[in-house]
Design a protein around this motif. Sequence first.
Motif, PDB file in Angstrom:
ATOM      1  N   CYS A  80       5.138  -3.874 -11.291  1.00  0.00           N
ATOM      2  CA  CYS A  80       4.228  -4.802 -10.365  1.00  0.00           C
ATOM      3  C   CYS A  80       2.671  -4.502  -9.832  1.00  0.00           C
ATOM      4  CB  CYS A  80       4.669  -5.108  -8.526  1.00  0.00           C
ATOM      5  SG  CYS A  80       3.196  -6.306  -7.996  1.00  0.00           S
ATOM      6  N   ALA A  81       2.794  -2.667  -9.680  1.00  0.00           N
ATOM      7  CA  ALA A  81       1.952  -1.949  -9.588  1.00  0.00           C
ATOM      8  C   ALA A  81       0.766  -1.458 -10.857  1.00  0.00           C
ATOM      9  CB  ALA A  81       2.676   0.008  -9.255  1.00  0.00           C
ATOM     10  N   MET A  82       1.910  -1.750 -12.244  1.00  0.00           N
ATOM     11  CA  MET A  82       0.898  -1.591 -13.542  1.00  0.00           C
ATOM     12  C   MET A  82       0.194  -2.571 -13.803  1.00  0.00           C
ATOM     13  SD  MET A  82       1.851   1.690 -14.128  1.00  0.00           S
ATOM     14  CE  MET A  82       2.450   2.510 -13.023  1.00  0.00           C
ATOM     15  N   MET A  83       1.022  -3.861 -13.582  1.00  0.00           N
ATOM     16  CA  MET A  83       0.138  -5.282 -14.065  1.00  0.00           C
ATOM     17  C   MET A  83      -0.903  -5.798 -13.341  1.00  0.00           C
ATOM     18  SD  MET A  83       1.492  -8.167 -16.181  1.00  0.00           S
ATOM     19  CE  MET A  83       0.621  -8.784 -16.293  1.00  0.00           C
ATOM     20  N   HIS A  84      -0.865  -5.423 -11.670  1.00  0.00           N
ATOM     21  CA  HIS A  84      -1.833  -5.463 -10.838  1.00  0.00           C
ATOM     22  C   HIS A  84      -3.060  -4.461 -10.693  1.00  0.00           C
ATOM     23  CE1 HIS A  84      -0.216  -9.365 -10.628  1.00  0.00           C
ATOM     24  NE2 HIS A  84       1.189  -9.227 -10.734  1.00  0.00           N
ATOM     25  N   LYS A  95       9.190   2.363   6.910  1.00  0.00           N
ATOM     26  CA  LYS A  95       9.272   4.249   7.301  1.00  0.00           C
ATOM     27  C   LYS A  95      10.473   3.754   6.882  1.00  0.00           C
ATOM     28  CE  LYS A  95       5.673   6.226   9.692  1.00  0.00           C
ATOM     29  NZ  LYS A  95       5.327   6.306  11.027  1.00  0.00           N
ATOM     30  N   ILE A  96      11.174   3.065   6.935  1.00  0.00           N
ATOM     31  CA  ILE A  96      13.020   3.214   7.172  1.00  0.00           C
ATOM     32  C   ILE A  96      13.838   2.407   5.585  1.00  0.00           C
ATOM     33  CG2 ILE A  96      12.786   2.469   9.570  1.00  0.00           C
ATOM     34  CD1 ILE A  96      14.141  -0.804   8.778  1.00  0.00           C
ATOM     35  N   GLU A  97      12.583   2.206   4.601  1.00  0.00           N
ATOM     36  CA  GLU A  97      13.223   2.398   3.155  1.00  0.00           C
ATOM     37  C   GLU A  97      14.210   2.494   3.258  1.00  0.00           C
ATOM     38  OE1 GLU A  97      12.070  -1.086   2.090  1.00  0.00           O
ATOM     39  OE2 GLU A  97      10.969  -1.529   3.692  1.00  0.00           O
ATOM     40  N   HIS A  98      14.811   2.351   1.758  1.00  0.00           N
ATOM     41  CA  HIS A  98      16.121   3.420   1.234  1.00  0.00           C
ATOM     42  C   HIS A  98      14.954   4.704   0.355  1.00  0.00           C
ATOM     43  CE1 HIS A  98      18.542   4.356  -2.048  1.00  0.00           C
ATOM     44  NE2 HIS A  98      19.553   4.537  -1.265  1.00  0.00           N
ATOM     45  N   HIS A  99      15.549   4.999  -0.252  1.00  0.00           N
ATOM     46  CA  HIS A  99      14.712   6.055  -1.245  1.00  0.00           C
ATOM     47  C   HIS A  99      14.260   5.952  -2.405  1.00  0.00           C
ATOM     48  CE1 HIS A  99      15.880   9.572   1.937  1.00  0.00           C
ATOM     49  NE2 HIS A  99      14.511  10.052   1.704  1.00  0.00           N
ATOM     50  N   ALA A 100      15.472   5.217  -2.489  1.00  0.00           N
ATOM     51  CA  ALA A 100      14.544   4.229  -4.317  1.00  0.00           C
ATOM     52  C   ALA A 100      13.474   3.384  -3.762  1.00  0.00           C
ATOM     53  CB  ALA A 100      15.875   2.989  -4.481  1.00  0.00           C
ATOM     54  N   VAL A 101      13.094   2.942  -2.669  1.00  0.00           N
ATOM     55  CA  VAL A 101      11.352   2.422  -2.613  1.00  0.00           C
ATOM     56  C   VAL A 101      10.573   3.461  -2.480  1.00  0.00           C
ATOM     57  CG1 VAL A 101      10.168   0.837  -1.131  1.00  0.00           C
ATOM     58  CG2 VAL A 101      12.568   0.448  -2.075  1.00  0.00           C
ATOM     59  N   LEU A 102      11.000   4.614  -1.203  1.00  0.00           N
ATOM     60  CA  LEU A 102      10.390   5.265  -0.477  1.00  0.00           C
ATOM     61  C   LEU A 102       9.402   6.253  -1.881  1.00  0.00           C
ATOM     62  CD1 LEU A 102      11.603   6.265   2.664  1.00  0.00           C
ATOM     63  CD2 LEU A 102       9.593   4.587   2.431  1.00  0.00           C
ATOM     64  N   ASN A 103      10.352   6.785  -2.804  1.00  0.00           N
ATOM     65  CA  ASN A 103      10.348   8.101  -3.558  1.00  0.00           C
ATOM     66  C   ASN A 103       9.321   7.204  -4.714  1.00  0.00           C
ATOM     67  OD1 ASN A 103      11.287   9.487  -1.978  1.00  0.00           O
ATOM     68  ND2 ASN A 103      13.274  10.089  -3.072  1.00  0.00           N
ATOM     69  N   THR A 104      10.071   6.086  -4.697  1.00  0.00           N
ATOM     70  CA  THR A 104       8.706   5.180  -6.120  1.00  0.00           C
ATOM     71  C   THR A 104       7.418   5.294  -5.046  1.00  0.00           C
ATOM     72  OG1 THR A 104      11.052   4.003  -6.249  1.00  0.00           O
ATOM     73  CG2 THR A 104       9.256   2.818  -7.285  1.00  0.00           C
ATOM     74  N   CYS A 105       7.413   4.785  -4.170  1.00  0.00           N
ATOM     75  CA  CYS A 105       6.101   4.501  -3.669  1.00  0.00           C
ATOM     76  C   CYS A 105       5.461   6.202  -3.999  1.00  0.00           C
ATOM     77  CB  CYS A 105       5.814   4.010  -2.030  1.00  0.00           C
ATOM     78  SG  CYS A 105       6.621   2.214  -1.798  1.00  0.00           S
ATOM     79  N   ARG A 106       5.967   7.101  -3.050  1.00  0.00           N
ATOM     80  CA  ARG A 106       5.747   8.280  -3.515  1.00  0.00           C
ATOM     81  C   ARG A 106       5.017   8.919  -4.496  1.00  0.00           C
ATOM     82  NH1 ARG A 106       5.981   9.289   1.671  1.00  0.00           N
ATOM     83  NH2 ARG A 106       7.657   9.636   2.831  1.00  0.00           N
ATOM     84  N   PHE A 107       5.765   8.289  -5.537  1.00  0.00           N
ATOM     85  CA  PHE A 107       5.522   8.784  -6.912  1.00  0.00           C
ATOM     86  C   PHE A 107       3.877   7.747  -7.948  1.00  0.00           C
ATOM     87  CE2 PHE A 107       5.389   6.613 -11.397  1.00  0.00           C
ATOM     88  CZ  PHE A 107       5.668   7.987 -12.621  1.00  0.00           C
ATOM     89  N   LEU A 108       3.992   6.598  -6.757  1.00  0.00           N
ATOM     90  CA  LEU A 108       3.008   6.065  -7.172  1.00  0.00           C
ATOM     91  C   LEU A 108       1.930   6.537  -6.427  1.00  0.00           C
ATOM     92  CD1 LEU A 108       4.243   1.843  -7.064  1.00  0.00           C
ATOM     93  CD2 LEU A 108       3.098   3.555  -9.184  1.00  0.00           C
ATOM     94  N   GLU A 109       1.918   7.084  -5.364  1.00  0.00           N
ATOM     95  CA  GLU A 109       0.943   8.154  -4.320  1.00  0.00           C
ATOM     96  C   GLU A 109       0.216   8.668  -5.120  1.00  0.00           C
ATOM     97  OE1 GLU A 109       1.287   7.989   0.031  1.00  0.00           O
ATOM     98  OE2 GLU A 109       3.051   8.872  -0.741  1.00  0.00           O
ATOM     99  N   GLU A 110       1.083   9.367  -6.397  1.00  0.00           N
ATOM    100  CA  GLU A 110       0.994  10.789  -6.863  1.00  0.00           C
ATOM    101  C   GLU A 110      -0.354  10.151  -8.353  1.00  0.00           C
ATOM    102  OE1 GLU A 110       4.551  12.412  -8.003  1.00  0.00           O
ATOM    103  OE2 GLU A 110       5.324  13.123  -5.498  1.00  0.00           O
ATOM    104  N   ASN A 111       0.038   8.830  -8.519  1.00  0.00           N
ATOM    105  CA  ASN A 111      -0.954   8.452  -9.841  1.00  0.00           C
ATOM    106  C   ASN A 111      -1.452   7.744  -9.590  1.00  0.00           C
ATOM    107  OD1 ASN A 111       0.990   9.987 -12.052  1.00  0.00           O
ATOM    108  ND2 ASN A 111       1.883   9.412 -10.103  1.00  0.00           N
ATOM    109  N   GLY A 112      -2.435   7.603  -7.872  1.00  0.00           N
ATOM    110  CA  GLY A 112      -3.626   7.374  -7.834  1.00  0.00           C
ATOM    111  C   GLY A 112      -3.715   6.163  -6.865  1.00  0.00           C
ATOM    112  N   TYR A 113      -2.312   5.534  -6.630  1.00  0.00           N
ATOM    113  CA  TYR A 113      -2.134   4.571  -5.611  1.00  0.00           C
ATOM    114  C   TYR A 113      -2.116   4.599  -3.942  1.00  0.00           C
ATOM    115  CZ  TYR A 113      -1.115   1.567  -9.709  1.00  0.00           C
ATOM    116  OH  TYR A 113      -1.277   1.194 -11.197  1.00  0.00           O
TER     117      TYR A 113
END
Length: 396
Positions: A80-84, A95-113
């Motif tokens: 979704c992030a790439m598409m839009h 703040k209570i998501e599983h790490h599958a979501v949290l760490n994906t978000c952290r990855f995106l933060e490192e990439n300009g999101y």
Amino acid sequence: MIYLDNAATTSMRREAYEKMLPYFIDYYQNPSGAYESAINTQNAMEESRENIASLIGATKDEIVFTSGGTEADNYAIKGCAMMHKDKGRHIITTKIEHHAVLNTCRFLEENGYEVTYLDVDEYGVVKLDRLKDAIRPDTVLISVMMANNEIGTIQPIEEIGNIAKKRGVLFHTDAVQACGHIPVNVKEQKISMLSASAHKFGGPKGIGFLYVADGVKIKPFIHGGSQEQERRAGTSNVPAIVAMGEAARLSGIEMKKHTEYVTKLREYAIMRIFREIPFVRLNGHRYKRLPGNMNFCFQFVDGVNIQVMLDMKGVCVSTGSACSTGSGKASHVLLAIGLNEELASNVIRMSISYTTTKKEIDETINYLKEIVYKQRQLSKEYIEITKPYRRYGWRR
Ligand code: PLP
């Protein structure tokens, strides 16, 4: 063995296991094959897709098979992030998501999101007014889990879906713990994307799916062949897909019966623990929780000690989520609902299923009482606090 860790994984349903077997040896053809004998495997996959779609109120073509919940979460969020990215680079999650979501978000933060991590209340429920306030013109995705893997709290998904729809933002929910256990209807709940994993509802490990609502566009996450209508490359894991479909079908049929049984057993266990063990706190929402989830703080006792001692008696429980076990860190979920580090270390999660018996619960609570009592005799704080009571012969 008494297995009370069904949130980590469930045993496969025997019917699902038996249904997958012929697809290893008799019907091993690649479903992408252009010959007639591949039709069997193609049909089996489509039947599975149909069963999964009907479990969540979707249509067959909205289901994309993945290697599990982690991949489905990654695919939904990154896709979704790439598409839009031209519309915006802001994502909202909790703040209570599983790490599958949290760490994906952290990855995106490192990439300009930019990511907003919403607070939850003391029961683990997302604050809807905070969600509304967090939405910006550049918000491209809201990702809120359907039910929490540690404390079992179920989120107001339909309200969140309505907010997202009204504001024109896509809504993803990680339903890995919920799917197959509580009713889901992606249309009524206005869900754009939903992740699920077979091994949490009686299917095999290493297979799951992402529901992507018709009309929602996301970028493919794994590149390669044109499988899954060019949405997820890689040769399909036919036996696992077949088994997941069967587990989904049976979960749908038996959900009501199982929920009633499991909820009753959970309530029995909670009441016994409340009555028989002092200084106990139930984490998560008292009622808006997954049928099989119990998460307790046993004050003054290290949860790891309880877990190890129960293990010595043959009882499997967890101190947090399976993924954070061994990390030595206090659970981010327990901290988010307001527990301090110490209380967060007193935690045991017991997750029961329709196969759990009352006898197993009774045995576990009997062990638990003894373990907690003995461990507390080693706690200076406990001895101090209970001094006045013990003078009158109080023995706990
Ligand atoms: N999301 C939640 C809420 C989970 O509980 C889990 C697994 O524990 C996952 C995602 C990851 O799923 P999988 O084990 O299929 O990768």
